[in-house]
Design a protein around this motif. Structure first.
Motif, PDB file in Angstrom:
ATOM      1  N   GLN A  87      49.760  52.287  59.019  1.00 16.60           N
ATOM      2  CA  GLN A  87      51.192  52.198  58.743  1.00 16.60           C
ATOM      3  C   GLN A  87      51.518  50.934  57.955  1.00 16.60           C
ATOM      4  O   GLN A  87      52.373  50.947  57.067  1.00 16.60           O
ATOM      5  N   ALA A  88      50.827  49.828  58.271  1.00 19.11           N
ATOM      6  CA  ALA A  88      51.048  48.583  57.526  1.00 19.11           C
ATOM      7  C   ALA A  88      50.635  48.729  56.066  1.00 19.11           C
ATOM      8  O   ALA A  88      51.183  48.056  55.193  1.00 19.11           O
ATOM      9  N   ALA A  89      49.682  49.626  55.807  1.00 21.59           N
ATOM     10  CA  ALA A  89      49.273  49.895  54.430  1.00 21.59           C
ATOM     11  C   ALA A  89      50.261  50.815  53.721  1.00 21.59           C
ATOM     12  O   ALA A  89      50.161  51.038  52.518  1.00 21.59           O
ATOM     13  N   GLY A  90      51.226  51.366  54.488  1.00 22.68           N
ATOM     14  CA  GLY A  90      52.257  52.220  53.901  1.00 22.68           C
ATOM     15  C   GLY A  90      51.749  53.574  53.451  1.00 22.68           C
ATOM     16  O   GLY A  90      52.279  54.156  52.515  1.00 22.68           O
ATOM     17  N   LEU A  91      50.710  54.100  54.139  1.00 23.87           N
ATOM     18  CA  LEU A  91      50.054  55.300  53.629  1.00 23.87           C
ATOM     19  C   LEU A  91      50.349  56.581  54.377  1.00 23.87           C
ATOM     20  O   LEU A  91      49.997  57.638  53.910  1.00 23.87           O
TER      21      LEU A  91
END
Length: 195
Positions: free
Chosen positions: A182-186
């Motif tokens: 989620q932190a990678a926005g994927l």
């Protein structure tokens, strides 16, 4: 499900370690990657935690990219079951390609190779060479001593809290894995439930 929703680079030991919890966690990580449409990027080995996480990813339907130096292939340590096995000349090239192929990084229990890879991608993030999430999976308290050491480095003012904030640490793969992706926005949160 599409098998390339995200690529997670996993650093871990080429040995299984003494605690069965290490191999159990490696299997959980690989299973999670495969079941959530991901791709494992790792060092291409067939032994220890490396082999366990790769096989679990494949068994769960995920893709596995192994990147291994020629010298290790010649010692018969390469995992030829990988979806894609990339053979390189040097360790430097191996680490560069692992980083380029990945959206986020996860270090599990391992030895000096694992430590070096973890610290390198963490350092690269600090220097602004990438902005990909970096995680440390602290299975069975394996990294407790390291965390004490790092906190002491902050107290001694060789590091700052902001550097610690560039790395996520958890003892639960079911929390840490979705947090990294989620932190990678994927991927949306609802597709990344715990296994």
């Amino acid at each position: 499900m599409d098998n390339t929703n995200f690529s997670l680079c996993v650093y871990c030991g080429s040995k299984p370690g003494i605690d069965p919890a290490f191999a159990q966690a490696a299997a959980q990580v690989g299973r999670w990657i495969g079941e959530h449409g991901g791709q494992l990027v790792y060092g291409g080995g067939c032994n220890g935690l490396m082999g366990t996480v790769a096989q679990a990813t494949l068994d769960a339907g995920g893709r596995v990219i192994g990147i291994i130096p020629k010298a290790l292939v010649e010692k018969e340590w390469a995992n030829h079951n990988c979806t894609e096995l990339i053979v390189v000349d040097t360790m430097h090239e191996r680490k560069r390609l692992m980083a380029e192929h990945s959206d986020a990084f996860l270090a599990m229990p391992g030895g000096i190779g694992t430590f070096e890879e973890f610290f390198e991608v963490w350092t690269w993030r600090q220097l602004g060479y990438h902005d990909k999430p970096v995680g440390l999976l602290n299975i069975a308290g394996y990294y407790d001593g390291l965390m004490r050491f790092l906190n002491n480095s902050v107290e001694q003012q060789f590091m700052g809290d902001w550097q610690m904030d560039l790395m996520q640490m958890d003892d639960d793969a079911a929390r840490l894995l979705p947090a990294l992706i989620q932190a990678a926005g994927l991927a949306p949160e609802d597709r990344l439930d715990a296994v």
